[in-house]
Design an enzyme around this catalytic site. Sequence first.
Site, PDB file in Angstrom:
ATOM      1  N   LYS A 139       0.811  -1.214   0.000  1.00 57.88           N
ATOM      2  CA  LYS A 139       0.000   0.000   0.000  1.00 57.88           C
ATOM      3  C   LYS A 139       0.849   1.271   0.000  1.00 57.88           C
ATOM      4  O   LYS A 139       0.628   2.177  -0.797  1.00 57.88           O
ATOM      5  CB  LYS A 139      -0.913   0.024   1.229  1.00 57.88           C
ATOM      6  CG  LYS A 139      -1.963  -1.063   1.254  1.00 57.88           C
ATOM      7  CD  LYS A 139      -2.806  -0.936   2.511  1.00 57.88           C
ATOM      8  CE  LYS A 139      -3.833  -2.036   2.616  1.00 57.88           C
ATOM      9  NZ  LYS A 139      -4.644  -1.906   3.846  1.00 57.88           N
ATOM     10  N   GLU A 209      -2.752  -1.735   9.267  1.00 55.84           N
ATOM     11  CA  GLU A 209      -2.141  -0.862   8.260  1.00 55.84           C
ATOM     12  C   GLU A 209      -3.046   0.337   7.982  1.00 55.84           C
ATOM     13  O   GLU A 209      -2.560   1.451   7.767  1.00 55.84           O
ATOM     14  CB  GLU A 209      -1.861  -1.646   6.977  1.00 55.84           C
ATOM     15  CG  GLU A 209      -0.682  -2.618   7.094  1.00 55.84           C
ATOM     16  CD  GLU A 209      -0.274  -3.183   5.758  1.00 55.84           C
ATOM     17  OE1 GLU A 209       0.108  -2.398   4.873  1.00 55.84           O
ATOM     18  OE2 GLU A 209      -0.337  -4.417   5.595  1.00 55.84           O
ATOM     19  N   HIS A 213      -2.817   5.011   9.060  1.00 56.67           N
ATOM     20  CA  HIS A 213      -3.074   6.198   8.237  1.00 56.67           C
ATOM     21  C   HIS A 213      -3.936   7.237   8.959  1.00 56.67           C
ATOM     22  O   HIS A 213      -4.109   8.349   8.458  1.00 56.67           O
ATOM     23  CB  HIS A 213      -3.776   5.802   6.930  1.00 56.67           C
ATOM     24  CG  HIS A 213      -2.901   5.065   5.961  1.00 56.67           C
ATOM     25  ND1 HIS A 213      -2.010   5.696   5.122  1.00 56.67           N
ATOM     26  CD2 HIS A 213      -2.779   3.741   5.702  1.00 56.67           C
ATOM     27  CE1 HIS A 213      -1.387   4.800   4.384  1.00 56.67           C
ATOM     28  NE2 HIS A 213      -1.837   3.610   4.720  1.00 56.67           N
TER      29      HIS A 213
END
EC number: 2.6.1.121
Length: 346
Positions: A139, A209, A213
């Site tokens: 990503k 993950e 962010h």
Amino acid sequence: MSDKQGINLTDATTTDSLFSKPVRVGVLGFGGLGQAAARVLAPKREMLWVAAADHKGYAYDSQGLNPNTCIATYQSQGSVGYLEPTGTLSNHSIQELIEKASVDGYFLALPNLPNTFMASVARQFMQAGWQGVLVDALKRTSAVEQLLSLREELQAAGITYMTGCGATPGLLTAAAALAAQSYAEIHSVKITFGVGIANWEAYRATIREDIAHLPGYNVERAQNMSDAEVEALLDETNGILRLENMEHADDVMLELAGICPRDHVTVGGVVDTRNPKKPLSTNVQVTGRTFEGKISTHTFTLGDETSMAANVCGPAFGYLKAGISLHQRGIYGLFTAAEVMPKFVQ
């Protein structure tokens, strides 16, 4: 990019000549994504799933692994290493599997926590002298940039590495690259995704993950969160993660492909960790100016019925097949989903 076998790449090459027998495939990582990958591979004629590894062990069977028994073993005992008679428990599962198994290509369905992990795995393959095809669904831009620094080493090692080949980056990045062809100038690429899963624990690494962010979080903090801390955060948000201006490698991939500068690309979305229904439709919007001077937007929208796993694993194996084609022609190095068209796996 070298054509080491001297084959004219403009010559038509049929699928049958490249895949006279099934490609032997391994899956590294056996969480939610790895298990979905095993199910995606099960009906395929062109690919045979023979190897799997998790952090506690690995399983290898040259005649093919059974997805149902592997998944049942992992879910009941915590590792495919417990699988009888093909499993092996090990604290160095990836290294041992690389050395033991005869595999043409691996899907790296691994959590990229820490952010340097995928590059370190690539180095393990090179150090072992392994040659073949690797594909990931990375990503983060910074993670892909680490692999970009290994381009020459991967080429010298005889490895064809396909990076950013999931949904986003991946499927949507490739769609943006195609959509861009209508325009003389690209003004923006906006990727918006909706993900719905019934239970976050089925995709623990993926959710961590995503948490990395969020404002106030980073990779290290997300990696170190306990399951209880993740659950507490999800309780606060009613199971919803809203993500904006993410560090997503779609930007560097489209820049490398010459589509647009990376600051023209934005990625964000909504993840519902308590409902399999997507909170919104996943799409990519490409806005640009045509040669006639018209400003327009192309929109490519994924069907709401397709799951995250379907939109990640399907493209990953399509790119793995494309990578096998390149590798068999003697073309090695690093490629992204925006540079090469995936091939449909029968």
